[in-house]
Design an enzyme around this catalytic site. Structure first.
Site, PDB file in Angstrom:
ATOM      1  N   LYS A   1     -39.497 -12.998 -42.717  1.00  0.00           N
ATOM      2  CA  LYS A   1     -38.398 -13.199 -41.743  1.00  0.00           C
ATOM      3  C   LYS A   1     -37.833 -14.419 -41.554  1.00  0.00           C
ATOM      4  O   LYS A   1     -37.326 -14.871 -40.535  1.00  0.00           O
ATOM      5  CB  LYS A   1     -39.414 -13.019 -40.181  1.00  0.00           C
ATOM      6  CG  LYS A   1     -40.213 -11.724 -40.230  1.00  0.00           C
ATOM      7  CD  LYS A   1     -41.242 -11.782 -38.864  1.00  0.00           C
ATOM      8  CE  LYS A   1     -42.004 -10.420 -38.769  1.00  0.00           C
ATOM      9  NZ  LYS A   1     -42.959 -10.217 -37.940  1.00  0.00           N
TER      10      LYS A   1
ATOM     11  N   GLU B   1     -24.423   0.358 -31.191  1.00  0.00           N
ATOM     12  CA  GLU B   1     -23.134   0.229 -31.721  1.00  0.00           C
ATOM     13  C   GLU B   1     -22.469   1.493 -32.181  1.00  0.00           C
ATOM     14  O   GLU B   1     -22.790   2.101 -33.078  1.00  0.00           O
ATOM     15  CB  GLU B   1     -23.185  -0.668 -33.069  1.00  0.00           C
ATOM     16  CG  GLU B   1     -21.776  -0.825 -33.654  1.00  0.00           C
ATOM     17  CD  GLU B   1     -21.921  -1.853 -34.952  1.00  0.00           C
ATOM     18  OE1 GLU B   1     -20.799  -1.788 -35.761  1.00  0.00           O
ATOM     19  OE2 GLU B   1     -23.030  -2.377 -35.385  1.00  0.00           O
TER      20      GLU B   1
ATOM     21  N   ASP C   1     -40.751  -3.452 -38.563  1.00  0.00           N
ATOM     22  CA  ASP C   1     -40.494  -4.542 -37.727  1.00  0.00           C
ATOM     23  C   ASP C   1     -39.090  -5.008 -37.831  1.00  0.00           C
ATOM     24  O   ASP C   1     -38.713  -5.470 -38.997  1.00  0.00           O
ATOM     25  CB  ASP C   1     -41.547  -5.524 -38.672  1.00  0.00           C
ATOM     26  CG  ASP C   1     -41.679  -6.792 -37.588  1.00  0.00           C
ATOM     27  OD1 ASP C   1     -40.676  -7.332 -36.921  1.00  0.00           O
ATOM     28  OD2 ASP C   1     -42.469  -7.894 -37.848  1.00  0.00           O
TER      29      ASP C   1
ATOM     30  N   HIS D   1     -13.010   1.650 -34.559  1.00  0.00           N
ATOM     31  CA  HIS D   1     -13.866   1.089 -33.541  1.00  0.00           C
ATOM     32  C   HIS D   1     -12.980   1.214 -31.995  1.00  0.00           C
ATOM     33  O   HIS D   1     -14.085   1.475 -30.875  1.00  0.00           O
ATOM     34  CB  HIS D   1     -13.974  -0.409 -33.604  1.00  0.00           C
ATOM     35  CG  HIS D   1     -15.248  -0.697 -34.720  1.00  0.00           C
ATOM     36  ND1 HIS D   1     -16.707  -0.717 -34.055  1.00  0.00           N
ATOM     37  CD2 HIS D   1     -15.326  -0.857 -35.986  1.00  0.00           C
ATOM     38  CE1 HIS D   1     -17.383  -1.224 -35.003  1.00  0.00           C
ATOM     39  NE2 HIS D   1     -16.545  -1.224 -36.264  1.00  0.00           N
TER      40      HIS D   1
END
Length: 611
Positions: free
Chosen positions: A421, A289, A497, A595
C-alpha cells in the site's frame, strides 16, 4: 408498525400540519385585508409614490442638516425654528413614517440581524406567492404515493401528477416534502423499544462501550442501529442519508468493518464484453466518476472489433518483509548469507509452508541497513490475496530462526520492504501479487471510426505523455494515462482492498504502429496486481455477485489459484481498454466534451451568475 405508504387524508385538528398551516394562512390573509397598506393610500402608482417619498426624505434631510450647520456656525440657538424649517421637519417625519411602513419592521430586522433573500420582493410578487401557496395547499390534499426513495408501492388506480404541476412547485413545498420523507424514514429506522432506549442512554453516558454492542446484544443489526442513534444524539448530526437497512451486518463481524452505523451506496456499471484470451467478460465497475464506465466500454468495443486481447501471467507471489536487528552489522550479514543460501531454502520452505495448505514459499531476498536486516519473503497464496497467509508463514520462520540466532531482535513483522500500500520501486521491479502483461492489435479502421483518431497520433501522444511526461514528473510505475481509475473501480466492485490500488496501478502503457503504420499495437504491463477471490470483502453479497458475473467467484477447486489469476488478467484487460479509449479521447480532443456530457454541467456560469 406497517410503514408502507397510504394515500394521505387531511385530518382536522392542531396536529394536522396542513390544516395548521391553512388556519395561520387564513388568519394572516384576514389581518392583511383589514390592515391599511402604504400602497393603498397614494393615488399615484406604487413606483412613482416610492420615488416621491424617497426624494422628499433625502431632500428635507439635506436641508435640515445644512440649516443646523449654519446655526452652529453663527451661534444661533437650535430650538429657534423658522416656518420653513418646521415644514421640513414635518415632511421628514411623514416620509420616514411612509418608508418604515412600506418596508416594515421585518425589513429592518433582516438588515440588522439576518438578511433574507426575498427582502426586496414587491407587494405584487408577495400577492402572487400567496396565490401560489393557496393553490399548493389545495392541491396538497390529493392522494399521491410516497417518494421512490422510500421504496413504496402506489395504490391501484393512482394517476401521476401532471408534469406541469411539478414544475410550479415552490422550493419551500419541495423542502417540506423532503423533511416529511426523512421523518418517515427515521421512524422506520429507529423504532426503539424500552430496552433499546436504555442501551442508547448507556452508550451515550459511557457505561457501555460502543465497540462491545455486538457481543453484548448478540444482534449485529440491532447493535448498528443503537450505535447509530447514540452517535446522532451525541454529535447532534443526522445520518438520515446513510442507509442502515438492507445490509447483512453478521457477514462483516470480526473481519471487514468494526462499529458499523450503516453502509455507503456506490453505483456499479458494467463495461464490455471484453474479449480476452478468446473469452468474453462483462466487467463490473463501482465508481462515482462520470464517463469512466462509458470510456472503458468504448475501449472494450474497439478491442473486440479488432479480434480481442491476449494476456500472460508472468509471476504470482505475495510478499511480506519483516525487519530484525542485531547488535552488529556483522551478525546481520551472517543471517543474510544464511537466508540466501540455496542449501537452507528447503528447510525454511518447509517451516514456512506449515502455515497453510496453499502457501508455498518461492523466494527470500534480503537487504541490510547497518545492523538492520530486511527479509522479503515471496509465496503463492492460492485464490486468496494472501496477506494474512504470508504473514503467518513469516512468523513461523522467525520463530525457527530464533533458535540459531538467539540475539536476533524482531522489530516488526513488516518492515516496509514488502512493500504494501505504498509506491515502491521494489514492487515495480520485482513484482508483487500477480504480474501481468496484456496486448492487442487494433485495426486502423477501428482507430479511425470507433476511436475517432489516427494510429500516428496515438503513438506520438503515448510517447510524449505516458513515457516522457511521466519521466519528467519522476513517476514511479505511473507510465500510463489512468490505470488507477479502472483498477479502483474493479477493486471496489469485487471486494478487493482499495488501498492496494497504490501498487496495483503500477503500469506502463506502450503503443507502436504495425503493418506499415496501418494498425496499432497497444500493451499494458502491470507487475503488482494484488487480488483474491476468497476472504476479505469478496464474501459480501454485492461483491460476491460481481465476482460471479466474471465467473471467478470463490476458490477454484480444479486449479487452486486459478480464479485469482484470471481476475488479475481481467483487471489488466480492462486497464488496456481504458487506456486505449482515454488516449484516443485526448488525441481527438474529446476529453472535455465527454466529461461535460457525462460528469459536469454544461451551463454558462457567467450567464447564471449575472441573472
Amino acid at each position: 408498525m406497517d410503514l408502507r405508504c397510504r394515500p394521505s387524508k387531511p385530518v382536522a385538528g392542531a396536529d394536522d400540519p396542513i390544516k395548521h398551516k391553512q388556519s395561520h394562512h387564513q388568519a394572516a390573509v384576514a389581518a392583511t385585508a383589514t390592515a391599511a397598506k402604504p400602497s393603498d393610500s397614494p393615488p399615484l402608482p406604487l413606483h412613482l409614490t416610492n420615488v416621491v417619498f424617497f426624494s422628499l426624505f433625502f431632500t428635507v434631510l439635506y436641508y435640515l442638516l445644512s440649516r443646523w450647520r449654519e446655526k452652529i456656525r453663527t451661534s444661533t440657538p437650535l430650538h429657534l425654528v423658522t416656518p420653513s424649517e418646521m415644514a421640513a421637519i414635518v415632511a421628514f417625519l411623514a416620509s420616514f413614517i411612509y418608508l418604515v411602513g412600506f418596508f416594515g419592521v421585518d425589513f429592518v430586522h433582516s438588515l440588522i440581524l439576518r438578511p433574507a433573500a426575498d427582502v426586496w420582493a414587491t407587494a405584487e410578487e408577495e400577492e402572487d406567492e400567496e396565490e401560489d401557496e393557496r393553490f399548493i395547499l389545495k392541491e396538497d390534499s390529493r392522494k399521491v404515493p410516497c417518494g421512490q426513495a422510500l421504496d413504496c408501492v402506489a395504490k391501484p388506480g393512482f394517476v401521476n401528477p401532471s408534469p406541469s404541476f411539478e414544475k410550479v412547485k415552490p422550493a419551500e413545498v419541495v423542502a417540506e416534502e423532503v423533511v416529511k420523507e426523512k421523518v418517515i424514514e427515521a421512524v422506520k429506522e429507529f423504532e426503539f423499544g424500552t430496552e433499546d432506549e436504555e442501551m442508547v442512554g448507556s452508550v451515550i453516558s459511557g457505561k457501555t462501550p460502543s465497540y462491545s454492542l455486538e457481543s453484548k446484544l448478540g444482534d449485529c443489526r440491532r447493535a448498528a442501529a443503537i450505535r447509530r442513534e447514540a452517535l446522532q444524539r451525541i454529535t447532534g448530526k443526522s445520518l438520515s442519508g446513510l442507509p442502515l437497512e438492507g445490509f447483512d451486518y453478521e457477514s462483516i463481524l470480526g473481519q471487514c468493518c468494526e462499529m458499523p452505523v450503516g453502509y455507503v451506496q456506490i453505483p456499479v456499471g458494467v463495461a464490455g464484453p471484453l474479449l480476452l484470451d478468446g473469452r468474453e467478460y462483462i466487467v463490473p465497475m463501482a465508481t462515482t466518476e462520470g464517463c469512466l464506465v462509458a470510456s472503458t466500454n468504448r475501449g472494450c468495443k474497439a478491442i473486440a472489433m479488432s479480434g480481442g486481447a491476449s494476456s500472460v501471467l508472468l509471476k504470482d507471489g505475495m510478499t511480506r518483509a519483516p525487519v530484525v536487528r542485531f547488535s552488529s552489522a556483522v551478525r546481520a550479514a551472517e543471517l543474510k548469507l544464511f537466508m540466501e543460501n540455496p542449501e537452507n531454502f528447503e528447510n525454511l520452505s518447509a517451516v514456512f509452508n506449515r502455515s497453510s495448505r496453499f502457501a508455498r514459499l518461492q523466494s527470500i531476498k534480503c537487504a541490510i541497513a547497518g545492523k538492520n536486516l530486511y527479509m522479503r519473503f515471496s509465496c503463492s497464496t492460492g485464490d486468496a490475496m494472501g496477506m494474512n497467509m504470508v504473514s503467518k508463514g513469516v512468523q513461523n520462520v522467525l520463530d525457527y530462526l530464533q533458535g540459531d540466532f538467539p540475539d536476533m531482535d524482531v522489530m516488526g513483522i513488516s518492515g516496509n520492504f514488502c512493500s504494501d500500500k505504498k509506491p515502491a520501486a521494489v514492487n515495480w521491479i520485482e513484482g508483487r501479487g500477480k504480474s501481468v502483461v496484456c496486448e492487442a492489435l487494433i485495426k486502423g479502421d477501428v482507430v479511425r471510426k470507433i476511436l475517432k483518431t489516427s494510429v500516428e497520433s496515438l503513438v506520438e501522444l503515448n510517447m510524449i505523455k505516458n513515457l516522457t511526461g511521466s519521466a519528467m514528473a519522476g513517476a514511479l510505475g505511473g507510465f500510463n494515462a489512468h490505470a488507477s481509475n479502472i483498477v479502483s473501480a474493479v477493486y471496489i466492485a469485487t471486494g478487493q482492498d482499495p488501498a492496494q490500488n497504490v501498487e496495483s496501478s503500477h503500469c506502463i502503457t506502450m503503443m507502436e504502429a504495425m503493418n506499415d503504420g496501418q494498425d496499432l499495437h497497444i500493451s499494458v504491463t502491470m507487475p503488482s496486481i494484488e487480488v483474491g477471490t476468497v476472504g476479505g470483502g469478496t464474501q459480501l453479497a454485492s461483491q460476491s455477485a460481481c465476482l460471479n458475473l466474471l465467473g471467478v467467484k470463490g476458490a477454484n477447486r480444479e486449479a487452486p489459484g486459478g480464479n485469482a489469476r484470471l481476475l488479475a488478467r481481467v483487471v489488466a484487460g480492462s486497464v488496456l481498454a481504458g487506456e486505449l479509449s482515454l488516449m484516443s479521447a485526448i488525441s481527438a480532443g474529446q476529453l472535455v466534451n465527454s466529461h461535460m456530457k457525462y460528469n459536469r454541467s454544461s451551463k454558462d456560469v457567467t450567464k447564471v451568475s449575472s441573472s
